[in-house]
Design a protein around this motif. Structure first.
Motif, PDB file in Angstrom:
ATOM      1  N   ARG A   1       0.853  -1.194   0.000  1.00  0.00           N
ATOM      2  CA  ARG A   1       0.000   0.000   0.000  1.00  0.00           C
ATOM      3  C   ARG A   1       0.879   1.230   0.000  1.00  0.00           C
ATOM      4  NH1 ARG A   1      -3.332  -0.068   5.079  1.00  0.00           N
ATOM      5  NH2 ARG A   1      -4.229   1.792   4.127  1.00  0.00           N
ATOM      6  N   PHE A   2       1.153   1.750  -1.166  1.00  0.00           N
ATOM      7  CA  PHE A   2       1.914   2.993  -1.254  1.00  0.00           C
ATOM      8  C   PHE A   2       0.937   4.140  -1.425  1.00  0.00           C
ATOM      9  CE2 PHE A   2       6.107   1.500  -1.293  1.00  0.00           C
ATOM     10  CZ  PHE A   2       6.129   0.306  -1.973  1.00  0.00           C
ATOM     11  N   LYS A   3       1.098   5.163  -0.581  1.00  0.00           N
ATOM     12  CA  LYS A   3       0.225   6.328  -0.664  1.00  0.00           C
ATOM     13  C   LYS A   3       1.067   7.558  -0.916  1.00  0.00           C
ATOM     14  CE  LYS A   3      -3.317   4.400   2.377  1.00  0.00           C
ATOM     15  NZ  LYS A   3      -4.345   4.289   1.359  1.00  0.00           N
ATOM     16  N   HIS A   4       0.459   8.531  -1.524  1.00  0.00           N
ATOM     17  CA  HIS A   4       1.180   9.772  -1.798  1.00  0.00           C
ATOM     18  C   HIS A   4       1.352  10.571  -0.517  1.00  0.00           C
ATOM     19  CE1 HIS A   4       1.103   9.159  -6.098  1.00  0.00           C
ATOM     20  NE2 HIS A   4      -0.176   8.871  -6.004  1.00  0.00           N
ATOM     21  N   PHE A   5       2.344  11.429  -0.543  1.00  0.00           N
ATOM     22  CA  PHE A   5       2.603  12.284   0.629  1.00  0.00           C
ATOM     23  C   PHE A   5       1.369  13.126   0.917  1.00  0.00           C
ATOM     24  CE2 PHE A   5       5.737  13.982   3.449  1.00  0.00           C
ATOM     25  CZ  PHE A   5       5.251  15.235   3.774  1.00  0.00           C
ATOM     26  N   PRO A   6       0.963  13.182   2.204  1.00  0.00           N
ATOM     27  CA  PRO A   6      -0.243  13.952   2.543  1.00  0.00           C
ATOM     28  C   PRO A   6      -0.170  15.372   2.022  1.00  0.00           C
ATOM     29  CG  PRO A   6       0.545  12.701   4.425  1.00  0.00           C
ATOM     30  CD  PRO A   6       1.575  12.570   3.354  1.00  0.00           C
ATOM     31  N   SER A   7      -1.252  15.821   1.447  1.00  0.00           N
ATOM     32  CA  SER A   7      -1.287  17.163   0.890  1.00  0.00           C
ATOM     33  C   SER A   7      -2.563  17.847   1.343  1.00  0.00           C
ATOM     34  CB  SER A   7      -1.218  17.102  -0.641  1.00  0.00           C
ATOM     35  OG  SER A   7      -2.292  16.344  -1.152  1.00  0.00           O
ATOM     36  N   GLY A   8      -2.677  19.110   0.987  1.00  0.00           N
ATOM     37  CA  GLY A   8      -3.863  19.857   1.357  1.00  0.00           C
ATOM     38  C   GLY A   8      -3.617  20.744   2.548  1.00  0.00           C
ATOM     39  N   LEU A   9      -4.544  21.627   2.767  1.00  0.00           N
ATOM     40  CA  LEU A   9      -4.413  22.619   3.824  1.00  0.00           C
ATOM     41  C   LEU A   9      -4.340  21.978   5.197  1.00  0.00           C
ATOM     42  CD1 LEU A   9      -4.320  25.614   4.532  1.00  0.00           C
ATOM     43  CD2 LEU A   9      -6.834  25.601   4.617  1.00  0.00           C
ATOM     44  N   ALA A  10      -5.188  20.982   5.455  1.00  0.00           N
ATOM     45  CA  ALA A  10      -5.217  20.345   6.771  1.00  0.00           C
ATOM     46  C   ALA A  10      -3.891  19.660   7.076  1.00  0.00           C
ATOM     47  CB  ALA A  10      -6.360  19.336   6.841  1.00  0.00           C
ATOM     48  N   ASP A  11      -3.392  18.914   6.074  1.00  0.00           N
ATOM     49  CA  ASP A  11      -2.127  18.213   6.290  1.00  0.00           C
ATOM     50  C   ASP A  11      -0.977  19.204   6.449  1.00  0.00           C
ATOM     51  OD1 ASP A  11      -3.059  15.543   6.227  1.00  0.00           O
ATOM     52  OD2 ASP A  11      -3.240  15.658   4.055  1.00  0.00           O
ATOM     53  N   GLY A  12      -1.024  20.288   5.700  1.00  0.00           N
ATOM     54  CA  GLY A  12       0.004  21.304   5.843  1.00  0.00           C
ATOM     55  C   GLY A  12      -0.003  21.918   7.227  1.00  0.00           C
ATOM     56  N   ALA A  13      -1.197  22.144   7.769  1.00  0.00           N
ATOM     57  CA  ALA A  13      -1.314  22.713   9.112  1.00  0.00           C
ATOM     58  C   ALA A  13      -0.775  21.741  10.161  1.00  0.00           C
ATOM     59  CB  ALA A  13      -2.770  23.064   9.405  1.00  0.00           C
TER      60      ALA A  13
END
Length: 525
Positions: free
Chosen positions: A7-19
């Motif tokens: 299960r490879f997932k992309h690096f978390p992105s988005g405003l919430a993950d950035g916060a």
């Protein structure tokens, strides 16, 4: 394209993950830089700084006679050229390297598990006590962790995208850097080989030819250091301080990494409990039977168990050598909590609070300097910096300074701003030679043209000064019998366990002759 079965997932992105990332980084930076200048520079750190003040060629030649590779000292050399030699500047390299390891762990978790497990692991690693402790020391342990975690991420990315040539190249370079930083990088090689074998067995990814070629490239890049490595292995100096391994040490190892503190205040059962819990968590993670589970669990257990087995022959088991492996503890716990939350969310939340509370306790021990790691009591109690500062206010032109032990001589040299070249009192070895003739450790920092600073017999000590300062890190009553009768003590500067005594030499020449002076820390360049 992901290989099937992982299960490879992309690096978390988005405003919430950035916060969340910002919050985690702020916590990590605060934890590592809080009170970072409070502990005094002790012997190991002074060795790092004084060695790093030399040229890269000097560093290479000197570490060849020591017990470690040279890369950390070379990087510290350029780091201090940019930011100075102060305590904050010198220790910040370790602190930032550890924060870099945290970022890499976030990347690794984002590739193999869920967002919730990723951020749980990030939070727990942000204030993992053992990581914070050694991010505040001028040594190579957190830098080793940075290289090895970077190599691990590169390996996972390589398995994920085998057609991308940059990943095996990155893997080779990062592993080579790790080997040039500390020999325990070899332990991570075992982890990576186990992971590669497991993934290849399940999915047939990354051919044996490509894998062996990458590892061969690491060996080739490391060949310039092969002669010093062989010499050090044959000599086996510098490890005599490590005590023989005992079962209590093994069973309470996780306690040392997380809870820390005065182990005598707790029963053996409590001190063994963290080890039992991490074994339970690791078992739960392995039960999922996913290849990445082998990687994360093995990242901690393979190095620890290997060092345990080696220590049955040669004692090398020490917590600071395994700081890089300890970074996997929060990752394992996060995965176990993720699995538990799927069935018992409330219980998982309670367990998370408990783990955070335990880490907070460990952090309090770090900041109170009661963590029981090597050198902690000296960093807390020596107060040599205050003694040297007081000496600097009282010293006069023409004074002589004598330090009574190499262990205090290096830190004294770091703090010394008087411009006076201190002498060094040494004892004789069982075979009658001076310890100062050794060619490794702190002795290697004293060049042969300055061996005149060493003395063992007061009757042969020739001083031109009327005033002599005797500096010690521990008061030794037996030294009182060493001082000649015409040495009259007139002043004592004492802070913590350190002391500087001023003696007036009766019958010495009335005209003060200036002691030999050198730029600060000159003998180590």
């Amino acid at each position: 394209m992901s290989a099937p079965g992982i299960r490879f997932k992309h690096f978390p992105s988005g405003l919430a993950d950035g916060a969340v990332l910002l919050v985690v980084l702020v916590i990590a930076l605060f934890a590592r830089f809080h009170a970072i200048t409070v502990p005094v520079i002790w012997y190991d750190e002074a060795y790092s700084i004084l060695l790093a003040e030399g040229s890269p060629a000097y560093i290479w030649a000197t570490t060849a006679r020591d017990v470690h590779p040279p890369l950390y000292y070379v990087l510290l050399h350029y780091w201090m050229l940019l930011f100075g030699h102060g305590v904050l500047s010198a220790r910040s390299l370790s602190a930032l390297a550890d924060v870099g390891t945290l970022v890499l762990c976030i990347k690794l978790m984002s590739l193999v598990t869920t967002r919730r497990a990723t951020w749980t692991a990030a939070l727990l690693l942000a204030w993992l006590p053992i990581s914070v402790r050694y991010s505040q020391e001028v040594r190579m342990y957190t830098l080793l962790g940075f290289w090895l975690m970077g190599a691990t991420v590169a390996l996972v990315c390589w398995l994920r995208a085998m057609d991308q040539k940059r990943f095996p190249i990155l893997y080779v370079l990062l592993m080579t850097a790790a080997f040039y930083t500390h020999y325990f990088a070899a332990l991570c090689v075992l982890v990576h080989w186990l992971f590669w074998w497991r993934v290849r067995k399940v999915q047939g990814t990354v051919s044996a030819r490509a894998w062996i070629l990458a590892n061969s490239a690491i060996v080739v890049l490391y060949l310039p250091w092969a002669p010093p490595l062989i010499s050090q292995l044959l000599r086996m100096d510098g490890l005599e301080w490590i005590p023989p391994l005992t079962w209590p040490t093994v069973l309470t190892f996780v306690w040392q990494l997380v809870v820390m503190g005065d182990s005598t205040s707790y029963s053996s059962l409590w001190r063994v409990l963290p080890t039992v819990l991490i074994v339970v968590c690791a078992t739960a993670v392995l039960f999922k039977a996913r290849p990445f589970s082998v990687l994360l669990v093995g990242y901690f257990f393979v190095p620890v168990l290997t060092v345990f087995l080696v220590s049955l022959i040669v004692p090398v088991f020490n917590a600071r050598y395994l700081v890089f492996a300890a970074a996997a503890l929060p990752l394992i716990v996060a995965l176990a909590l993720e699995a538990l939350s799927q069935r018992h969310a409330a219980l998982a939340a309670i367990a998370m609070v408990f783990v955070v509370w335990v880490e907070a306790h460990g952090l309090a021990e770090v900041y109170a300097q009661t963590d029981e790691m090597n050198g902690t009591s000296i960093r807390r109690d020596a107060k040599l910096d205050a003694v040297v500062a007081g000496l600097g206010r009282e010293v006069r032109p023409g004074d002589e300074i004598i330090v009574d032990n190499l262990y205090w001589y290096l830190p004294f040299t770091y703090y010394n701003a008087t411009g006076i070249q201190p002498r060094l009192y040494v004892v004789k070895s069982p075979i009658g030679t001076l310890w100062g003739t050794a060619e490794y450790g702190g002795w290697a920092l004293i060049p042969h043209h300055l061996l005149w600073i060493l003395f063992n017999d007061f009757s042969t000590l020739k001083l031109n000064a009327k005033r002599v300062w005797w500096v010690t890190g521990y008061v030794r009553p037996e030294h009182d019998a060493l001082f000649p009768e015409h040495w009259k003590q007139v002043l004592t500067l004492k802070e913590g366990d350190s002391e500087a005594r001023l003696f007036i030499l009766e019958g010495a020449p009335t005209v003060e002759v200036g002691a030999q002076k050198h730029p600060m820390r000159q003998p180590f360049r």
